[in-house]
Design a protein around this motif. Structure first.
Motif, PDB file in Angstrom:
ATOM      1  N   ASN A  39      75.484  55.552  36.238  1.00 42.43           N
ATOM      2  CA  ASN A  39      75.804  55.476  37.659  1.00 42.43           C
ATOM      3  C   ASN A  39      75.639  56.849  38.292  1.00 42.43           C
ATOM      4  O   ASN A  39      76.046  57.853  37.716  1.00 42.43           O
ATOM      5  CB  ASN A  39      77.233  54.986  37.869  1.00 42.43           C
ATOM      6  N   SER A  85      73.640  54.628  43.051  1.00 39.78           N
ATOM      7  CA  SER A  85      72.590  53.929  42.315  1.00 39.78           C
ATOM      8  C   SER A  85      73.034  53.697  40.888  1.00 39.78           C
ATOM      9  O   SER A  85      73.801  54.480  40.330  1.00 39.78           O
ATOM     10  CB  SER A  85      71.293  54.735  42.307  1.00 39.78           C
ATOM     11  N   ARG A  86      72.513  52.637  40.312  1.00 39.66           N
ATOM     12  CA  ARG A  86      72.774  52.305  38.909  1.00 39.66           C
ATOM     13  C   ARG A  86      71.422  52.189  38.217  1.00 39.66           C
ATOM     14  O   ARG A  86      70.547  51.463  38.670  1.00 39.66           O
ATOM     15  CB  ARG A  86      73.556  51.003  38.828  1.00 39.66           C
ATOM     16  N   ARG A  88      69.155  51.751  34.489  1.00 43.11           N
ATOM     17  CA  ARG A  88      69.175  51.200  33.125  1.00 43.11           C
ATOM     18  C   ARG A  88      68.157  51.981  32.296  1.00 43.11           C
ATOM     19  O   ARG A  88      66.965  52.009  32.632  1.00 43.11           O
ATOM     20  CB  ARG A  88      68.808  49.724  33.166  1.00 43.11           C
ATOM     21  N   GLU A  97      65.830  51.608  38.216  1.00 40.36           N
ATOM     22  CA  GLU A  97      66.954  51.418  39.123  1.00 40.36           C
ATOM     23  C   GLU A  97      67.216  49.918  39.250  1.00 40.36           C
ATOM     24  O   GLU A  97      66.335  49.160  39.644  1.00 40.36           O
ATOM     25  CB  GLU A  97      66.643  52.020  40.486  1.00 40.36           C
ATOM     26  N   ILE A  98      68.432  49.495  38.910  1.00 38.28           N
ATOM     27  CA  ILE A  98      68.755  48.075  38.951  1.00 38.28           C
ATOM     28  C   ILE A  98      69.681  47.724  40.106  1.00 38.28           C
ATOM     29  O   ILE A  98      69.809  46.553  40.460  1.00 38.28           O
ATOM     30  CB  ILE A  98      69.374  47.603  37.611  1.00 38.28           C
ATOM     31  N   GLU A  99      70.328  48.718  40.693  1.00 42.05           N
ATOM     32  CA  GLU A  99      71.223  48.453  41.812  1.00 42.05           C
ATOM     33  C   GLU A  99      71.325  49.700  42.676  1.00 42.05           C
ATOM     34  O   GLU A  99      71.370  50.809  42.159  1.00 42.05           O
ATOM     35  CB  GLU A  99      72.604  48.076  41.295  1.00 42.05           C
ATOM     36  N   ARG A 100      71.356  49.492  44.002  1.00 42.36           N
ATOM     37  CA  ARG A 100      71.543  50.612  44.927  1.00 42.36           C
ATOM     38  C   ARG A 100      72.377  50.124  46.103  1.00 42.36           C
ATOM     39  O   ARG A 100      72.154  49.050  46.622  1.00 42.36           O
ATOM     40  CB  ARG A 100      70.216  51.131  45.445  1.00 42.36           C
ATOM     41  N   GLN A 101      73.317  50.941  46.500  1.00 42.05           N
ATOM     42  CA  GLN A 101      74.116  50.677  47.689  1.00 42.05           C
ATOM     43  C   GLN A 101      74.021  51.890  48.598  1.00 42.05           C
ATOM     44  O   GLN A 101      74.151  53.016  48.138  1.00 42.05           O
ATOM     45  CB  GLN A 101      75.588  50.473  47.339  1.00 42.05           C
ATOM     46  N   GLY A 120      71.709  47.179  50.458  1.00 44.81           N
ATOM     47  CA  GLY A 120      71.452  47.120  49.019  1.00 44.81           C
ATOM     48  C   GLY A 120      69.993  47.377  48.715  1.00 44.81           C
ATOM     49  O   GLY A 120      69.172  47.572  49.622  1.00 44.81           O
ATOM     50  N   LEU A 121      69.661  47.349  47.446  1.00 49.26           N
ATOM     51  CA  LEU A 121      68.291  47.576  46.991  1.00 49.26           C
ATOM     52  C   LEU A 121      67.348  46.528  47.574  1.00 49.26           C
ATOM     53  O   LEU A 121      66.210  46.821  47.915  1.00 49.26           O
ATOM     54  CB  LEU A 121      68.241  47.546  45.458  1.00 49.26           C
ATOM     55  N   GLU A 122      67.836  45.315  47.747  1.00 46.86           N
ATOM     56  CA  GLU A 122      67.000  44.241  48.274  1.00 46.86           C
ATOM     57  C   GLU A 122      66.766  44.356  49.778  1.00 46.86           C
ATOM     58  O   GLU A 122      65.877  43.726  50.319  1.00 46.86           O
ATOM     59  CB  GLU A 122      67.619  42.873  47.964  1.00 46.86           C
TER      60      GLU A 122
END
Length: 161
Positions: A39, A85-86, A88, A97-101, A120-122
């Motif tokens: 993280n 950001s998270r 993997r 990068e699997i997740e971002r806020q 979010g990332l999406e």
């Protein structure tokens, strides 16, 4: 390399040690390929963010309630951006990068909170903020071609002011 050396040492051992050693080598190889989650950054939780009142709080009170971000507006100081950001990591592969806020708090000219948005990332795409590559505007010509291309283009009128 260490796993390969360990495997060679196990194969050179006796039959009973071979089974135990091969199980150990297999366990080490599997553990080396297991994903590691990392993280980066900080985004305030919803309960902390609920303390911020749009139209009432200022930069100072937001800083006291949820802390100041590490990033603010680049061209002007109209907004604060909290980014988390998270990633993997799996073995020697490049991290993904699997997740971002992104939490964006914008302020009006008086410094009062105008809007709060969470993304979010999406919700977006990668935007290159800074690029440290100098590109040449001369395409397809080497140094000799550039020098020879200037021969015969001398204009005596260029010497007069």
């Amino acid at each position: 390399m260490a796993v390969i050396r360990l495997a060679h040492a196990v194969l050179a051992a006796g039959p009973s040690l071979r089974r135990s050693g091969l199980a150990l080598v297999l366990g080490v190889a599997i553990a080396a390929c297991s994903p590691v989650i990392r993280n980066h950054g900080y985004v305030p939780a919803e309960d902390e963010l609920a303390q911020v009142v749009v139209g009432s709080d200022t930069r100072e009170t937001v800083g006291q309630k949820i802390g100041r971000p590490s990033t603010s507006g680049l061209l002007n100081d109209e907004g604060w951006y909290y980014v988390q950001s998270r990633y993997r990591h799996v073995g020697p592969r490049q991290p993904k990068e699997i997740e971002r806020q992104v939490l964006a708090i914008t302020f009006n000219q008086a410094g009062v909170v105008e809007n709060i948005g969470r993304f979010g990332l999406e919700d977006g795409k990668v935007v290159e903020i800074s690029r440290r590559v100098t590109e040449t505007n001369v395409k397809g010509l080497n140094l000799i071609q550039q020098l020879l291309g200037n021969i015969g283009q001398f204009n005596p009128g260029m010497l007069q002011e």
